[in-house]
Every structure is written in structure tokens, then in C-alpha cells.
Design an enzyme around this catalytic site. Sequence first.
Site, PDB file in Angstrom:
ATOM      1  N   TYR A  58     -23.868  -1.094  30.953  1.00  0.00           N
ATOM      2  CA  TYR A  58     -25.070  -0.320  30.623  1.00  0.00           C
ATOM      3  C   TYR A  58     -25.366  -0.536  29.142  1.00  0.00           C
ATOM      4  CZ  TYR A  58     -24.592   2.031  35.152  1.00  0.00           C
ATOM      5  OH  TYR A  58     -24.509   2.303  36.495  1.00  0.00           O
ATOM      6  N   GLU A  59     -26.654  -0.518  28.777  1.00  0.00           N
ATOM      7  CA  GLU A  59     -27.024  -0.924  27.422  1.00  0.00           C
ATOM      8  C   GLU A  59     -26.531   0.028  26.336  1.00  0.00           C
ATOM      9  OE1 GLU A  59     -31.214  -1.239  27.953  1.00  0.00           O
ATOM     10  OE2 GLU A  59     -31.575   0.878  27.590  1.00  0.00           O
ATOM     11  N   SER A  60     -26.038   1.203  26.725  1.00  0.00           N
ATOM     12  CA  SER A  60     -25.449   2.113  25.740  1.00  0.00           C
ATOM     13  C   SER A  60     -24.149   1.561  25.172  1.00  0.00           C
ATOM     14  CB  SER A  60     -25.193   3.471  26.388  1.00  0.00           C
ATOM     15  OG  SER A  60     -24.378   3.319  27.537  1.00  0.00           O
TER      16      SER A  60
END
Lengths: 297, 277
Positions: A58-60
Site C-alpha cells: 500500500y502506498e503508505s
Amino acid sequence: MSDVAAERAAPWSSAEMMAIAAARLLRNDDVCFVGIGAPSLACNLARLTHAPDITLIYESGTVGARPDVLPLSIGDPELCETARTTVSVPEMFAYWLQGGRISVGFLGGAQLDRFANINSSVIGPYDTPKVRLPGGGGAPEIAALCRQTYVVMAQTRRSFVKRVDFVTSFGFGEGGDHRQRLGITTAGPTLVITDLCVMRPDPTTKELVVTALHPGVTREQVIENTGWPIRFADPLDKTSSPTTDELSTLRDLQRRTNEAHARGLARGQTPRAQPEGSDPLDRGQIPQVSDPLARTT
Amino acid sequence: MTEFLSLHDAIAAYVPDASTVALEGFTHLIPFAAGHEIVRQRKRDLTLVRMTPDLIYDQLIGMGCARKLVFSWGGNPGVGSLHRLRDAVEHAWPRPLEIEEHSHAAMAAAYAAGAAGLPCAILRGYAGSDLVAHNTNIRSVECPFTGETLAAVPALRPDVAIVHAQRADRAGNVLIEGITGVQKEVVLAARSAIVTVEEIVPDLRAPSPNSTVLPHWTITAVALAPGGARPSYAHGYYPRDNAFYIAWDSISRDRDQFTRWMREHVLESSTSVEAVA
């Protein structure tokens, strides 16, 4: 009961069929860049069924997340707590995405056109938009830098358009070798999975062609819900029906998720169920099954 | 030397009207208490910088604090629109809002360039995207070694960075755990940096030699703000209030209802943060 009658009474929704069809396309050794909403549902369903070792990013910054419930946001605690490692956001985009480590990027959007370009920015002119959508986020680079991308979007005539109002994420541009002419070396959107069918780009023109219909769906339904004269492959495949295991795993996951997200009353507000009804077009990257453009006027 | 200030005094001292402010925190550790203090002090004409404006900038924009927004994804994550942001862009309410729109990759790289003291960030980005035509700060450079055309964006150097963290020690060293987002980069890129913390402790108890610790001499002011990231979350302290994120959709949809909510919960609220200060 005939096949057609059986399918008409299908004990699954078109949204469930879309999630299951998308999940099946993922492999156990894939490294997936996952967006929130339908992509996250499909990727986690794959992990809980046939692809237990799939790497979900996930881009987090969470690498190898294994959430027990679907995250509401791209950075829910569940992702970090279950991830193999969590890196900073600049590192995520520079080393992991731009560095070429991602095999599949999953994208959605408000509009998609016949060359699989995606709009998640604006409906209408950019400076005086009719609808201001959330924007690209990670998508413009996911579209260009993952080895290939899969698009998951509910299909309507107003979301599947001849030409998008705004190219947020480049698919095949104007078709043919447009990607190569821009110096993009990745394969791009090799699959589009909707609630009605599966589409793939024509090898030469790169125009999307329907290659499989979901059970119970007719060619006429697909034509009615596509904003350009859509072509069908010959022979045309049929998606196999969801299995009992796929359906029960999907429903358990969604039940756990809905319970988790409703937990804890927020400052006297009554939380609503998972957002099925509110302005879905605004979700940009989060494709909904209902007509996303119908509700914006 | 790091100053220990009340949140009120930190905002009053370091967030003047018309300054460029970056409240960061990628879903995690979003500095809501600091944002609310900015609203209470009725700051005006701010340039707000943040990758994901989230509810906190929806609130600041709806309360008329912002002149310009620099961002890369402006939705309510998993829920839908930021209705106050949309109303400002679509209908100039409560005032016109200039926008400078990027992708995540570019904004993250621009913060890193700011921290590194470079004038710009270079990335393989924006290929084929119409964003390039609508943002004059997205340009290109040719690699002097390979000839490849790459995207360039100016480094982000906010006047002030505001982040929330788990804890600080009494010297003002700060520990950040969990999803660290662009917290380190924005603090090092900004001219001054305010950190709100869950607690101030005698010993930081950094769990690993590789823990994210910002030394006190990188931080201008530390303000105690327990619960200061709610309704986002603080890893190890409290969970994300997803029910509130869902509820915000209906609170924020209507101008009057939004304004009433802000008056009741922010403007007239005497928070634990202020009680502590």
C-alpha cells in the site's frame, strides 16, 4: 432449470463477481501495488484463497501487509501492524515503485476510455470543473511504472467513455505504440475487470476488446453500458461462476470489515454502513458498482 | 534549542497569516489539534501544503483559512469527496482556492529534495498525464548521462512544518513510529518545525537503533497535545476513528451543518490540549 434461468437467479451480486474475477487473475508470486476499495478487496480475496504468499503493498509504505479486515484508508493501523516492513512514503515511490519492484498495479477511476486511459481528476474543464474528483494520488506513476496494471471498475455508459475528460493516468493514449513513443517501457493496462465482463487491449491497436462475459451477462448489456462501439473477441470466453469457497471467503471478509469500521461511535454521530450510497464518483480511485456519474447532477 | 510551548503559543508564534504551512502525516499522525488551533486563531491567506488534504484541510478550507492548496490526493479515504474542498474549487465558497496539483510520487520527492537542500526533485513521473498541462511547476529535464527525459518539480520548502508524534523527551528529541509518511522530510525541509506529541517523557525509549528519531536541534517547538491526531491515529496509543471519517461525509456536505459542527467542536471547544497548556 435452464442455465440462463439459473444464472438469472445467481446467488451472488455483480460486485461480488467483479471482485472474484479480479482476484483470480492474481498469482501467488505477484507483488501488487494496491489501491483502496475494489482493488484492495480483490487483492485480499486472492491472498485468502489461492494466493496466500502474494505481496500486497500500500502506498503508505506498508510492504507485505496481511490485514484481517479491509482498510478504510490506505494507511489504516491494520496494514502497518501486519506488514513485513513499513517504509517512508518517499522511499515507497522511489525505490519500490520507480525501482521496478512491482509486478501488478491495481487501478480504478471515475472514467475509463477505449484505450484504457483513466480520469480521476475532474469532470468538465480543469479550471471550472463540474465535479472536482480527488485526483491522481499514486496513480499516474503506478500506471507507468508497474510491470503491468489491472483496472477494476464498475461499468456504465457514463464511466466507460470514448474519451476521458482528463487523462490522470495514461493507459495507451491514442492507441498503437503511443506508450513506446513516450518512452514508457512497461506493459500498461493489460486487463480491465468490470462487473459485466473482462476486457483486454487489442495487440496492435490497443483498443479494449471484451474477451470474457461474466455468467448471465449478455453482449447487449455490455454494449448498452459502454460509451463507444465495443468489440468482442471471437471466440468469446465466459467467466466461470464463483465457487462456494470464493463467495464465503469474500462475504466473511466484508462482514468483518463492516463490523470493524462501524465500531466506536464518533463524537455522537451515527456511523453509516460502508459507503454504498454517498457520491461514489467522488471516490475517484474507488470504483463503485452503481453508476458513478448518475449521482453527480 | 527546542522551545516547549503551549499549542496556542506555538501556532501564534510560527504560523503568521499568508505563510506556507505543511501539516503532514500520511493517514497516520495527522496533526488535527494543531489544525484546530489554526482555525481558532483565525489565520488567513495560508498556502496549505499536504499530500492528502484529508479532513483537517477540509476543515481549514471550509473555515476560510486558505488561499492556496498544494496537494496530490484530495478525497476522504475510502469514503468519498472532501465536500468543503470541492465547494471551494467548484463554487469558490467560502472564498476562491487556488490549487497546485501533483502526484504522490512527485510531492514525496519534492519534500525529500527540500530536506536535501536541492532546488528541485527529479523523477520518472507524470508520463502522458494531463496534469503536466495544468501545473507550470511540473517541467522536465534531460539526464546529462543517458539523455532520458525526466520530470522535475521544485523542492518543497514550507515556512513551517507541523507534525504529530508519539513522544518527545525533555530535551525535545522526538520519536515517530509506524507509518512515518513524509514526517522526517517535511521537518527537515521546512524553515521551522512544530511537533505536537502524545506525551513528554524523561527517556524516549526508542525501541531500535533504527527508530525514526528527530534530534531536538531539528525542531523549533514541541507542544504537548494528547489525542492530538484524532480522528486519525497514533500507533501504540489509539486507533483510527473510521466511524468518524464515514460520518464526516454527511457533516461536511452542507455548508450550514459544517459551520455549526465547527463552531460547536472546534471554535467553542475547550479541548484537553488547551487544558494541558
